[in-house]
Design a protein around this motif. Structure first.
Motif, short mmCIF file in Angstrom:
data_model
loop_
_atom_site.label_atom_id
_atom_site.label_comp_id
_atom_site.label_asym_id
_atom_site.label_seq_id
_atom_site.Cartn_x
_atom_site.Cartn_y
_atom_site.Cartn_z
N GLN A 56 0.85 -1.19 0.00
CA GLN A 56 0.00 0.00 0.00
C GLN A 56 0.89 1.25 0.00
OE1 GLN A 56 -3.18 -0.21 -0.41
NE2 GLN A 56 -3.50 1.97 -0.39
N ARG A 75 0.84 1.70 -3.73
CA ARG A 75 -0.53 2.19 -3.62
C ARG A 75 -1.57 1.18 -4.09
NH1 ARG A 75 -0.69 6.41 -1.32
NH2 ARG A 75 -2.94 6.37 -1.36
N THR A 95 -2.86 -3.25 -3.27
CA THR A 95 -2.60 -4.38 -2.37
C THR A 95 -2.42 -5.69 -3.13
OG1 THR A 95 -4.97 -4.59 -2.11
CG2 THR A 95 -3.79 -3.44 -0.38
N ILE A 96 -2.43 -5.60 -4.44
CA ILE A 96 -2.10 -6.78 -5.22
C ILE A 96 -0.96 -6.38 -6.15
CG2 ILE A 96 -2.87 -8.37 -7.01
CD1 ILE A 96 -5.56 -8.42 -5.82
N SER A 147 -2.55 -9.08 -0.62
CA SER A 147 -2.46 -8.89 0.83
C SER A 147 -3.34 -9.85 1.61
CB SER A 147 -2.87 -7.47 1.20
OG SER A 147 -1.95 -6.58 0.69
N ASP A 148 -4.39 -10.35 0.97
CA ASP A 148 -5.31 -11.20 1.73
C ASP A 148 -5.06 -12.69 1.50
OD1 ASP A 148 -6.11 -11.28 -0.84
OD2 ASP A 148 -8.17 -10.62 -0.50
N ARG A 149 -3.92 -13.01 0.91
CA ARG A 149 -3.64 -14.43 0.70
C ARG A 149 -3.43 -15.14 2.03
NH1 ARG A 149 -1.95 -14.13 -4.70
NH2 ARG A 149 -3.84 -13.21 -5.53
N GLY A 150 -3.88 -16.40 2.06
CA GLY A 150 -3.60 -17.23 3.23
C GLY A 150 -4.47 -16.98 4.44
N LEU A 151 -5.53 -16.20 4.26
CA LEU A 151 -6.43 -15.93 5.38
C LEU A 151 -7.00 -17.25 5.92
CD1 LEU A 151 -6.90 -12.99 6.13
CD2 LEU A 151 -9.09 -13.07 4.96
N GLY A 167 -12.61 -14.38 0.57
CA GLY A 167 -12.32 -13.39 -0.46
C GLY A 167 -10.94 -13.56 -1.08
N ASP A 168 -10.26 -14.68 -0.76
CA ASP A 168 -8.93 -14.94 -1.29
C ASP A 168 -9.03 -15.28 -2.79
OD1 ASP A 168 -6.52 -16.15 -2.03
OD2 ASP A 168 -6.14 -16.83 0.01
N LEU A 169 -8.39 -14.45 -3.63
CA LEU A 169 -8.56 -14.64 -5.07
C LEU A 169 -7.87 -15.90 -5.60
CD1 LEU A 169 -8.33 -10.96 -6.35
CD2 LEU A 169 -10.35 -12.33 -5.89
N ASP A 183 -9.15 -9.78 -10.67
CA ASP A 183 -7.70 -9.63 -10.85
C ASP A 183 -7.28 -10.44 -12.06
OD1 ASP A 183 -5.01 -9.37 -10.80
OD2 ASP A 183 -4.71 -10.07 -8.77
N TYR A 213 -12.80 -2.71 0.74
CA TYR A 213 -12.32 -3.95 0.12
C TYR A 213 -11.04 -3.63 -0.64
CZ TYR A 213 -12.60 -8.47 -2.25
OH TYR A 213 -12.34 -9.73 -2.70
N ILE A 214 -10.04 -3.21 0.16
CA ILE A 214 -8.84 -2.63 -0.45
C ILE A 214 -8.04 -3.66 -1.23
CG2 ILE A 214 -7.24 -2.97 1.48
CD1 ILE A 214 -6.87 0.32 0.72
N SER A 215 -8.24 -4.94 -0.94
CA SER A 215 -7.44 -5.93 -1.67
C SER A 215 -7.96 -6.19 -3.08
CB SER A 215 -7.40 -7.24 -0.87
OG SER A 215 -8.69 -7.63 -0.52
N SER A 216 -9.11 -5.58 -3.43
CA SER A 216 -9.60 -5.75 -4.79
C SER A 216 -9.24 -4.53 -5.63
CB SER A 216 -11.12 -5.93 -4.78
OG SER A 216 -11.64 -5.65 -6.05
N PRO A 217 -8.50 -4.72 -6.73
CA PRO A 217 -8.06 -3.58 -7.54
C PRO A 217 -9.21 -2.72 -8.04
CG PRO A 217 -7.02 -5.60 -8.28
CD PRO A 217 -8.06 -6.00 -7.28
N GLY A 258 -3.92 10.72 -3.55
CA GLY A 258 -3.12 10.89 -2.33
C GLY A 258 -3.58 10.03 -1.17
N ASP A 259 -3.67 10.61 0.00
CA ASP A 259 -4.08 9.88 1.20
C ASP A 259 -5.59 9.95 1.41
OD1 ASP A 259 -1.58 9.02 1.87
OD2 ASP A 259 -1.10 10.88 2.94
N MET A 268 -7.82 8.15 0.17
CA MET A 268 -8.46 6.84 0.24
C MET A 268 -7.98 6.15 1.52
SD MET A 268 -8.28 3.65 -2.42
CE MET A 268 -6.57 3.18 -2.13
N ASP A 277 -8.12 2.60 4.04
CA ASP A 277 -8.45 1.18 4.14
C ASP A 277 -9.28 1.01 5.40
OD1 ASP A 277 -8.53 -1.54 4.49
OD2 ASP A 277 -6.39 -1.74 4.93
#
Lengths: 373, 316
Positions: free
Chosen positions: A158, A162, A164-165, A292-296, B71-73, B97, B164-168, B186-187, B189, B191
């Protein structure tokens, strides 16, 4: 152990047991029964659903292999009397490190992987060191690392990118000698031959027309088998294996008889971290990126596999083969319920029931056979 | 011990029986599987489930909904492989993704399964993986349109609450909004995580330290509902410019009371419903629309809320 038993059969200090009883008290007995039961059930209910065609078999094999890789580490650690709840976060964290090193910093992938392994095992050692030094339950110490590592797995990308993937690892790993050990496939010729002969399904259209849908044995599965074999040999055939049992059984007694309990435990924490990193590396190489959410929740899945496999939560008892079977059962059930068409919201209920059933069965069998109270 | 054991065995059998029966009694005809990237905790996807269920009923086809529980892709990629292995007539999936999911989707297409991309991803990506079409709302464009609208309403700074920050695609919405406004993301956004209390307090903290913030953008009910509570608590409700993606019961109430200025409806119902209808007609009669289908963005404001209100969270 059994050698010693037959050799000193006349020794009054050793209770004599029949061969049958000897075979029955193996910790993996529940796992063997469970595996047979689960496969029988799915062959009946989902035999014609695609679960046992080449794609289907690969699918549940890969899931089981994932569980196996982390279960081997969790199993040895649990036999040594400790837990590691940071396994899932470790998977997300180390995967992210590889992506950052190789894609963001542009290092060669082999270097990224090696540095990541070193860092992961150092964190494992730190986990172990804190546990043996403070005497705190490993449950608490590794719970802390669950959050610390997950936090970094989100914070680092992040801050740096900027997002998380981080993708693009697949391109960076092109032609890399070490990356191929984690993301490649072997026996591709064999699978092509099987496809040519109509033994397994081939693509019907597209650029890969004529090639088999399953075109090789993924390294993920090779790693799983390798780790199971190595773990089993270490545990049952070496002096170090006895030390692991001793450390988890009665640490004080083990110390008094000269077992370096602290060293054994720290090494097992490092091995767990190693297994998590193998998992993460295979995943990053296969999917070409880290998230970032891998392995939860994977830490619990590892523990579940180990417990189904007959290990005791209190340490000192268990087997790597049992854990491997536990992972197989878990993977097959999780994927098989889908093929059997079980409603997705109910499938977790069913999964929970099977887990509970397996553990109760294990305990039951062990009590009946060993006469334990 | 023995009696407990027997009771347990019986209970398991009883619990398992209806599930197994359901398998045998499955409907005849085509089978379609919808795979989403949503974790179990995301309530927005309920509308999707209603959408495919209704389409399945109306078209008399078998439909299934699958998602990765956490939610693990990477898990989602396996679910797609698994779905393909079970040999359905079609797979409807999100493409949240490209790196992770394009491989399994392309393999499914190549093995003879028809695929429609819905919700996440872009029309270009859908074409690249060999899907029949894309049904959804291009996320960046939707965010951009929202940004332009906010700009004309005089917004100069904002907070984007990303649950849902882990989703692009979530980040694309915030980025599009910033670009539409013509300012740096900038800042702005944050999480927020998925827990309502955490979301609420993070919004409060942000607004506390950045009191000059003009507008808030939330990305769905998960973050919109707690944000509304936060605004009520610090007295900014109705005062600060508030736009959100997606609709839900609370969001509709917010629109009605004037706390929320607009909601961007991407019509999840259509995203789930239309692919089933399209696939069924394609398989039965060989007919296929010649283009992608944009289900959104449609701005929903205080005017004309009746139908929306009636079906919010169910079909809207």
């Amino acid at each position: 152990m059994s050698d010693a038993h037959t050799q000193f059969a006349e020794d009054e200090r050793i209770k004599s047991r029949s061969k049958f009883r000897e075979a029955m008290i193996r910790p993996e007995l529940g796992g063997i029964i469970g595996t047979i039961a689960v496969f029988t059930m799915f062959i009946i209910f989902a035999g014609d659903s695609g679960m046992f065609n080449s794609q289907g078999v690969l699918n549940w094999s890969q899931i089981s292999a994932q569980f196996m890789i982390i279960a081997v580490g969790a199993c040895l650690l649990m036999i040594a009397g400790e837990f590691d709840l940071s396994v899932g976060s470790m998977i997300g964290f180390t995967g992210m490190l590889i992506a950052i090193f190789s894609v963001t910093l542009g290092w060669p992938v082999w270097l990224a992987i090696l540095v990541t392994f070193v860092l992961a095992m150092a964190i494992g050692a730190l986990n172990g060191f804190i546990v043996v030094r403070t005497g705190l339950p490993s449950f608490i110490v590794t719970l802390a690392f669950l959050f610390i590592l997950r936090g970094f797995a989100i914070y680092l990308p992040q801050t740096i990118e900027r997002k998380t993937i981080i993708g693009g690892v697949a391109d960076a790993a092109e032609g890399d000698w070490l990356a191929a050990l984690f993301g490649g496939k072997i026996l591709t010729g064999l699978f092509q031959w099987l496809g040519d002969n109509g033994w397994i399904a081939v693509f019907e259209r597209g650029t890969r027309k004529g090639q088999p849908v399953v075109d090789g044995l993924p390294m993920l599965i090779v790693w799983a088998i390798l780790l199971v074999i190595v773990g089993h040999i270490i545990l049952t055939k070496t002096r170090f294996g006895n030390w692991i049992f001793a450390a988890g059984g009665d640490a004080e007694a083990a110390r008094n008889s000269g077992v370096p309990v602290n060293r054994v435990k720290i090494l097992m924490f490092m091995f767990t971290a190693f297994c998590a990193t193998v998992f993460a590396t295979c995943q990053v190489m296969e999917f070409g990126g880290a998230g970032s959410d891998r392995g939860l929740l994977k830490e619990f899945e590892a523990i579940i596999a180990v417990v189904i496999g007959g290990a005791l939560l209190t340490g000192g008892y268990g087997s790597v083969l049992g854990a491997a079977l536990g992972a197989l059962i878990f993977g097959v059930v999780q994927q098989g319920l889908f093929f059997a068409g079980v409603e997705s919201s109910l499938f977790r209920v069913f999964l929970g029931l099977i887990l509970l059933f397996a553990v109760i069965l294990n305990t039951y069998i062990r009590r009946v056979i060993t006469g334990e109270r | 011990m023995t009696s407990i054991f027997k009771t347990f065995l019986l209970a398991t059998t009883v619990a398992a029986a209806p599930m197994m029966l359901a398998t045998i009694a499955s409907a005849e005809g085509e089978k379609y599987i919808l795979v989403s990237h949503a974790p179990d905790s995301d309530s927005w996807w309920n509308t999707i489930k209603n959408g495919i269920a209704l389409a399945g009923e109306q078209m008399n086809v078998e439909v299934e909904y699958r998602n990765p529980p956490t939610g693990d892709l990477a898990d989602m990629a396996r679910i797609i492989e698994q779905a393909a292995a079970s040999g359905p007539n079609g797979i409807i999936t999100t493409l949240s993704d490209y790196d992770v999911l394009s491989g399994p989707i392309r393999a499914a297409v190549d093995s003879g399964v028809d695929v429609i991309i819905m919700n996440s991803g872009t029309p270009e990506q859908a074409r690249e993986v060999g899907a029949l079409m894309y049904v959804g709302q291009p996320e960046y464009d939707a965010g951009h349109a929202a940004g332009l609208r906010a700009k004309s309403d005089g917004v100069g700074s904002f907070l984007c609450v990303n649950h849902y920050i882990s989703s692009p695609s979530s980040t694309e919405r915030c980025q599009g909004f910033a670009d539409g406004l013509g300012i740096e993301l900038g800042d702005q956004m944050i999480d927020s995580g998925q827990d309502p209390a955490e979301i609420k307090n993070r919004v409060l903290a942000y607004l506390n330290t950045n009191p000059e913030t003009d507008a808030i953008l939330t990305l769905g009910p998960t973050s919109a509902d707690p944000t509304m509570l936060a605004l009520e608590e610090n007295g900014m409700a109705g005062d600060i410019y508030f736009g959100t993606f997606d609709l839900g019961e609370e969001i509709v109430k917010g629109l009605k009371s004037g706390v929320i200025n607009w909601g961007i409806d991407q019509q999840p119902f259509l995203q789930a419903y239309l692919p089933v209808v399209v696939l069924t007609n394609y398989h039965r009669y060989g007919v296929l629309p010649g283009n992608n289908i944009n289900s959104g963005p449609g701005f929903v404001t205080k005017d004309g809320l009746e139908k929306v209100e009636e079906f919010a969270g169910e079909y809207r």
